[in-house]
Design a protein around this motif. Structure first.
Motif, PDB file in Angstrom:
ATOM      1  N   GLN A  49       3.825   6.848   7.722  1.00 29.49           N
ATOM      2  CA  GLN A  49       3.585   5.882   7.083  1.00 29.49           C
ATOM      3  C   GLN A  49       1.990   6.180   7.076  1.00 29.49           C
ATOM      4  O   GLN A  49       1.622   5.163   7.001  1.00 29.49           O
ATOM      5  CB  GLN A  49       3.529   5.192   8.607  1.00 29.49           C
ATOM      6  CG  GLN A  49       5.148   4.889   8.797  1.00 29.49           C
ATOM      7  CD  GLN A  49       5.281   3.147   8.929  1.00 29.49           C
ATOM      8  OE1 GLN A  49       4.706   2.967   9.748  1.00 29.49           O
ATOM      9  NE2 GLN A  49       6.637   3.002   8.986  1.00 29.49           N
TER      10      GLN A  49
ATOM     11  N   LEU B  96       4.926  -1.396   2.750  1.00 27.23           N
ATOM     12  CA  LEU B  96       4.402   0.070   2.799  1.00 27.23           C
ATOM     13  C   LEU B  96       5.632   0.690   1.019  1.00 27.23           C
ATOM     14  O   LEU B  96       6.666   0.494   1.455  1.00 27.23           O
ATOM     15  CB  LEU B  96       4.867   1.655   3.961  1.00 27.23           C
ATOM     16  CG  LEU B  96       4.094   0.931   4.308  1.00 27.23           C
ATOM     17  CD1 LEU B  96       3.443   1.918   6.238  1.00 27.23           C
ATOM     18  CD2 LEU B  96       2.196   0.990   4.575  1.00 27.23           C
TER      19      LEU B  96
ATOM     20  N   CYS C 299       2.362   4.989   1.443  1.00 29.12           N
ATOM     21  CA  CYS C 299       2.006   5.155   2.141  1.00 29.12           C
ATOM     22  C   CYS C 299       2.955   7.231   1.640  1.00 29.12           C
ATOM     23  O   CYS C 299       3.591   7.409   1.345  1.00 29.12           O
ATOM     24  CB  CYS C 299       3.276   5.262   3.329  1.00 29.12           C
ATOM     25  SG  CYS C 299       4.484   4.909   2.857  1.00 29.12           S
TER      26      CYS C 299
ATOM     27  N   GLU D  51      -6.125   5.340  11.796  1.00 26.00           N
ATOM     28  CA  GLU D  51      -5.510   6.077  10.055  1.00 26.00           C
ATOM     29  C   GLU D  51      -6.142   7.760  11.065  1.00 26.00           C
ATOM     30  O   GLU D  51      -6.979   7.666  11.088  1.00 26.00           O
ATOM     31  CB  GLU D  51      -6.276   6.402   8.479  1.00 26.00           C
ATOM     32  CG  GLU D  51      -5.173   6.623   8.169  1.00 26.00           C
ATOM     33  CD  GLU D  51      -3.579   5.774   8.380  1.00 26.00           C
ATOM     34  OE1 GLU D  51      -3.796   4.468   8.000  1.00 26.00           O
ATOM     35  OE2 GLU D  51      -2.662   5.929   7.829  1.00 26.00           O
TER      36      GLU D  51
ATOM     37  N   ARG E 248      -1.720   6.300   5.458  1.00 28.57           N
ATOM     38  CA  ARG E 248      -2.212   5.746   4.080  1.00 28.57           C
ATOM     39  C   ARG E 248      -3.457   5.835   3.926  1.00 28.57           C
ATOM     40  O   ARG E 248      -4.056   6.721   4.447  1.00 28.57           O
ATOM     41  CB  ARG E 248      -2.176   4.089   4.666  1.00 28.57           C
ATOM     42  CG  ARG E 248      -0.206   3.490   5.016  1.00 28.57           C
ATOM     43  CD  ARG E 248      -1.358   2.177   5.604  1.00 28.57           C
ATOM     44  NE  ARG E 248      -1.786   0.909   4.681  1.00 28.57           N
ATOM     45  CZ  ARG E 248      -2.276   0.116   5.445  1.00 28.57           C
ATOM     46  NH1 ARG E 248      -2.195  -0.239   6.700  1.00 28.57           N
ATOM     47  NH2 ARG E 248      -2.637  -0.621   4.948  1.00 28.57           N
TER      48      ARG E 248
ATOM     49  N   ARG F 260      -8.319  -2.179   1.745  1.00 25.76           N
ATOM     50  CA  ARG F 260      -7.549  -2.483   3.141  1.00 25.76           C
ATOM     51  C   ARG F 260      -9.055  -2.999   4.020  1.00 25.76           C
ATOM     52  O   ARG F 260      -8.721  -3.893   4.869  1.00 25.76           O
ATOM     53  CB  ARG F 260      -6.903  -1.232   3.652  1.00 25.76           C
ATOM     54  CG  ARG F 260      -6.742  -1.398   5.273  1.00 25.76           C
ATOM     55  CD  ARG F 260      -5.538   0.070   5.101  1.00 25.76           C
ATOM     56  NE  ARG F 260      -5.506   0.650   7.298  1.00 25.76           N
ATOM     57  CZ  ARG F 260      -4.783   1.260   8.028  1.00 25.76           C
ATOM     58  NH1 ARG F 260      -4.648   1.632   6.309  1.00 25.76           N
ATOM     59  NH2 ARG F 260      -4.239   1.073   8.903  1.00 25.76           N
TER      60      ARG F 260
ATOM     61  N   ASP G 156       1.064  -1.803  -0.022  1.00 29.37           N
ATOM     62  CA  ASP G 156       0.083  -0.032   0.274  1.00 29.37           C
ATOM     63  C   ASP G 156       0.606   1.232   0.301  1.00 29.37           C
ATOM     64  O   ASP G 156       1.920   1.069   0.527  1.00 29.37           O
ATOM     65  CB  ASP G 156      -0.986   0.207   1.230  1.00 29.37           C
ATOM     66  CG  ASP G 156      -2.246   1.129   1.277  1.00 29.37           C
ATOM     67  OD1 ASP G 156      -2.345   1.934  -0.123  1.00 29.37           O
ATOM     68  OD2 ASP G 156      -2.632   1.006   1.898  1.00 29.37           O
TER      69      ASP G 156
END
Lengths: 229, 229
Positions: free
Chosen positions: A13, A38, A9, A225, A15, A24, A7
């Motif tokens: 980090q 990442l 980033c 997140e 996302r 996800r 994924d």
């Protein structure tokens, strides 16, 4: 088999990729464990094994799948005993129409609402690449792209009406629980939430409450997140 | 119980209402018999019992339902032993998103492609009403609304892309057999087919082959309505 999920980033980090979020959520829905890899904007060589340069990619044993929709179908077919992403065969094609509708109609309206803010969430080592590639795409500085965004919110909210028409009357598009049909617009709004403090969806919009429910789903993977400050 | 279906008609009992076609296909999918009550543009008093003035309306015993989506849900819930319109609970909400997407995004692009031709298919007794009400809506003569339509076809075809992305790979949106998710765009294209000889969808577009399959479905109920000459 062990799944690895590649994924994108940004800084710390963070996302925010709207296609990464589709995957996800799909992995969370299926309840599948995975190792996370990442990939920064300037680390696309990490994806070379997939034969292309875009996230998301998953590697499941020896199988490599890229493209969020292809990943969703792969997970559904490979893990049929896990909760279904589509609810039925009929729902698979319908969810694909909805994914395409969001990708083509709503998603393109978001960058001009958040792009300069998003740059502040890009890793410093990728910032020059991010800004120059996006300025080339838009043909002007990102602050100019974002300028006057208040006047463009209404059109974006209007574009969400086909989904609002359903979730104003029931918790999720598929009924009482989330399905993949919810993930494309969720992912687009999560991209905005993680990339910019600008509020697109007003608190009294049914889309707002629906987005909140999805942030809480699957043990709060979406809410884990942090929102952009 | 006996169902009566109130649908709009034009000249020679021609039926082209895009909402009427959604219901006509839903009744065919469910395999339900019904009596047909045709309603001309100037016969809206025939619908007074429904508390509003728009087709489609169905009366099933003592139950009156208007609005094509409400009718679809009513038929699904009242006749659960007949073939499902949505395939699953999840598919119901997804189909509603698709219905709203077509109604809001694709359907509004059609009148400027066919409206003057459509007038030629309106019953002579309704023509003055039809033309004056539509000219008022568009603010100019219908021939002017339709002028230059060739230049607007591409945008309409592009708006169909979320559905094309699915039916290029499988016969119908829901898979091997039609579901309600197919009916909104089918109904819009059938409105155009019955109202105008102007070809919107090229023969080599996957949407064309899909539309043909739907014209043939349910013993050809769609094809039984003649195309405009």
């Amino acid at each position: 088999m062990a799944i690895t999920f590649y994924d994108l980033c940004g800084k710390n980090q963070k996302r925010f990729s709207p296609f990464g979020w589709r995957t996800r959520m799909a992995l969370a829905h299926k309840g599948l464990d995975y190792s996370l890899e990442l990939v920064k904007f300037t680390e696309k060589q990490k994806l070379e094994f997939s034969g292309q340069s875009l996230v998301p990619v998953i590697k499941d044993g020896e199988t490599v799948v890229n493209d969020s929709w292809a990943i969703a179908e792969y997970l559904e077919d490979t893990y049929p005993d896990r909760p279904s992403l589509f609810g039925s065969t009929e729902g698979r094609g319908m969810a694909k129409v909805i994914d395409n509708f969001v990708t083509r109609t709503i998603q393109p309206m978001i960058p001009s609402l958040i792009i300069a803010d998003l740059a502040a969430n890009v890793d410093s080592g990728c910032l020059e690449y991010f800004v120059s590639s996006r300025e080339k795409r838009f043909g002007k500085p990102l602050t100019e792209v974002q300028a006057g965004r208040e006047g463009r919110v209404e059109a974006a909210l209007k574009a969400m009406e086909p989904i609002r028409a359903v979730i104003k009357d029931q918790p999720f598009i598929g009924g009482e629980t989330p399905t993949y049909a919810d993930f494309p617009l969720f992912a687009v709004l999560q991209w905005a939430r993680c990339g910019s403090p600008f509020q697109i969806v007003p608190a009294d919009d049914p889309i707002h409450a629906w987005f909140d429910r999805l942030l809480d789903a699957y043990h709060g993977v979406g809410r884990s997140e942090p929102a952009a400050a």
